[in-house]
Design a protein around this motif. Structure first.
Motif, PDB file in Angstrom:
ATOM      1  N   GLY A 193       0.997  -1.359   0.253  1.00  0.00           N
ATOM      2  CA  GLY A 193       0.099   0.028  -0.038  1.00  0.00           C
ATOM      3  C   GLY A 193       0.938   1.273   0.022  1.00  0.00           C
ATOM      4  O   GLY A 193       1.856   1.048  -0.214  1.00  0.00           O
ATOM      5  N   PRO A 194       0.333   2.321   0.423  1.00  0.00           N
ATOM      6  CA  PRO A 194       0.851   3.753   0.122  1.00  0.00           C
ATOM      7  C   PRO A 194       2.267   3.858   1.197  1.00  0.00           C
ATOM      8  O   PRO A 194       2.993   4.317   1.033  1.00  0.00           O
ATOM      9  CB  PRO A 194      -0.082   4.447   0.607  1.00  0.00           C
ATOM     10  N   GLN A 195       2.111   3.056   2.332  1.00  0.00           N
ATOM     11  CA  GLN A 195       3.086   3.297   3.363  1.00  0.00           C
ATOM     12  C   GLN A 195       4.297   2.583   2.549  1.00  0.00           C
ATOM     13  O   GLN A 195       5.492   2.830   3.350  1.00  0.00           O
ATOM     14  CB  GLN A 195       2.611   2.351   4.507  1.00  0.00           C
ATOM     15  N   GLY A 196       4.189   1.702   1.960  1.00  0.00           N
ATOM     16  CA  GLY A 196       5.520   0.983   1.246  1.00  0.00           C
ATOM     17  C   GLY A 196       5.988   1.483  -0.064  1.00  0.00           C
ATOM     18  O   GLY A 196       6.606   0.787  -0.830  1.00  0.00           O
ATOM     19  N   LYS A 197       5.244   2.729  -0.467  1.00  0.00           N
ATOM     20  CA  LYS A 197       5.447   2.999  -1.887  1.00  0.00           C
ATOM     21  C   LYS A 197       6.984   3.313  -2.272  1.00  0.00           C
ATOM     22  O   LYS A 197       7.263   3.103  -3.358  1.00  0.00           O
ATOM     23  CB  LYS A 197       4.669   3.997  -2.208  1.00  0.00           C
ATOM     24  N   GLU A 198       7.500   3.746  -1.238  1.00  0.00           N
ATOM     25  CA  GLU A 198       9.017   3.899  -1.571  1.00  0.00           C
ATOM     26  C   GLU A 198      10.138   2.778  -1.442  1.00  0.00           C
ATOM     27  O   GLU A 198      11.240   3.040  -1.630  1.00  0.00           O
ATOM     28  CB  GLU A 198       9.546   5.347  -0.663  1.00  0.00           C
ATOM     29  N   LEU A 199       9.452   1.751  -0.990  1.00  0.00           N
ATOM     30  CA  LEU A 199      10.401   0.568  -1.138  1.00  0.00           C
ATOM     31  C   LEU A 199      10.361  -0.324  -2.301  1.00  0.00           C
ATOM     32  O   LEU A 199       9.297  -0.390  -2.936  1.00  0.00           O
ATOM     33  CB  LEU A 199      10.009  -0.468  -0.181  1.00  0.00           C
ATOM     34  N   ASP A 200      11.567  -0.725  -2.541  1.00  0.00           N
ATOM     35  CA  ASP A 200      11.785  -1.705  -3.730  1.00  0.00           C
ATOM     36  C   ASP A 200      11.089  -3.238  -3.432  1.00  0.00           C
ATOM     37  O   ASP A 200      10.932  -3.316  -2.161  1.00  0.00           O
ATOM     38  CB  ASP A 200      13.284  -1.784  -3.937  1.00  0.00           C
ATOM     39  N   ASP A 201      10.732  -3.544  -4.340  1.00  0.00           N
ATOM     40  CA  ASP A 201      10.025  -5.068  -4.047  1.00  0.00           C
ATOM     41  C   ASP A 201      10.925  -5.974  -3.375  1.00  0.00           C
ATOM     42  O   ASP A 201      10.541  -6.794  -2.460  1.00  0.00           O
ATOM     43  CB  ASP A 201       9.608  -5.688  -5.295  1.00  0.00           C
TER      44      ASP A 201
END
Length: 384
Positions: free
Chosen positions: A315-323
């Motif tokens: 979701g939005p909270q993890g949007k800046e994390l690479d998969d």
């Protein structure tokens, strides 16, 4: 790592960024060491925070001649601010060759793997440059605690760090690389406390800390970065700022990179494998209790299934994390559930190298109070 909102200035300058900048710019006249430090992944949080610490803290004055940043991608906003403020010379790894490494005079490399599915190939690329240059004597590699307990079929992203460590250690026994890798050190940081910021939305809305472990599963999160959100930093007293603003992982790396010994790095760290967790094992309810004490309001631990944890990260909270970083976090939680994180490590070494003690979870939550404090819901006149 979750994004940081805004950086603090040098902790020892009480948050005065102008002092921090002038300290960095005055290094040219006071430098005694000729060491040139290159740091990879300065486009990310850990690399850029390490750069900031080295260039802003007076403890490191005179301990290196220059800091060079190597990037694997475009710097994020916070990283770009740091690199611009301290006028750090940066270049993409893809644009580097051994001649450029020699021209820069790099003799010390902090190799932070990128948060990328291609990290193995990218780390190999950097190491090959060092081997060809034959002059990068000091090599500090940032690995991950728990990689030695991870199983290749269950936690492949964690286990990959073992493969990366093998690559990092290889130059030591390869005479063809000459000086490169002659003075190595591997640091294995544990789970970053800042990863809990991924659940700040749930903490603020519902007073919950939703982590995919059961209430009896324990681990020892560590404080990594030399950054704090501005609002939280302004609210801290000087002693509190001293305790949390440096970041335990970055502080240890900075001390190692600037250490001096007859063979490169100081003998107390040269050739060492240093696992670094936080100072105490905590279960989810204990983390929530530490947060509650810091916040002055209850925050409850909520055990969630891995599917729910994955949903939060997607979701939005993890949007800046690479998969690959999301997969790494989920794998680390699975290691916790398997009981393979029931230990603390590195505290005596950390104290011996830095002269300080590791940050307690309560101090972390105190620093990030505004990020976790529950937001009061507005009441309509009808509710009243």
């Amino acid at each position: 790592m979750p994004p940081q909102k805004k950086r603090t200035a040098d902790a020892k300058n009480g948050g005065d960024s102008s002092k921090a900048t002038s300290s960095a710019k005055s290094k040219g006249s006071s430098t005694k060491s000729q060491r040139v430090v290159a740091i990879t992944a300065v486009d990310g949080h850990t690399g850029s925070s390490l750069v900031e610490l080295l260039l802003s803290d007076s403890d490191f004055d005179g301990k290196f001649a220059k800091v060079v940043g190597l990037t694997f991608g475009e710097p994020g906003p916070d990283a770009k601010d740091i690199l611009d403020e301290y006028q750090v010379e940066t270049m993409p790894v893809d644009g580097m060759d051994e001649d450029k490494l020699k021209e820069l005079g790099v003799d010390t490399l902090c190799l932070i793997p990128p948060a990328s599915k291609d990290k193995l190939a990218l780390v190999k690329q950097v190491l090959e440059l060092g081997k060809k240059a034959k002059s990068v004597k000091n090599l500090v590699f940032v690995s991950s605690a728990g990689c030695d307990y991870a199983e290749r079929d269950k936690q492949p992203h964690l286990r990959e760090f073992i493969d990366l460590e093998v690559l990092a250690m290889a130059p030591k026994s390869d005479p063809s690389t000459e000086e490169t890798g002659h003075s190595p050190c591997i640091v294995r940081p544990g789970f970053y406390l800042e990863n809990l910021l991924l659940y700040s939305k749930q903490a603020q809305a519902d007073g919950m800390l939703p982590i995919p472990v059961d209430e009896n599963h324990k681990f020892a999160p560590v404080r990594p970065l030399a950054t704090l959100p501005a609002a939280e930093a302004d609210a801290l007293t000087s002693p509190q700022r001293e305790q949390v603003a440096l970041g335990d992982v970055c502080l240890l790396l900075a001390k190692i990179l600037t250490s001096e010994g007859p063979h490169g790095l100081a003998d107390e760290v040269r050739g060492s494998m240093i696992p670094l967790t936080g100072p105490q094992m905590t279960a989810g309810p204990e983390l929530a209790e530490a947060a509650s004490q810091a916040l002055g309001a209850p925050l409850k631990f909520h055990s969630v299934r891995e599917a729910e944890a994955k949903k939060i990260l997607q979701g939005p909270q993890g949007k800046e994390l690479d998969d690959s970083e999301k997969a790494y976090l989920l794998e680390y939680y699975s290691l916790v559930r398997e009981g393979k994180t029931n230990y603390v490590a590195g505290r005596p070494t950390f104290r011996a190298v830095t002269g300080q003690d590791l940050t307690e979870p309560a101090a972390f939550f105190e620093a990030y109070k505004d990020s976790f404090a529950r937001k009061k819901r507005r009441t309509s006149k009808k509710d009243e």
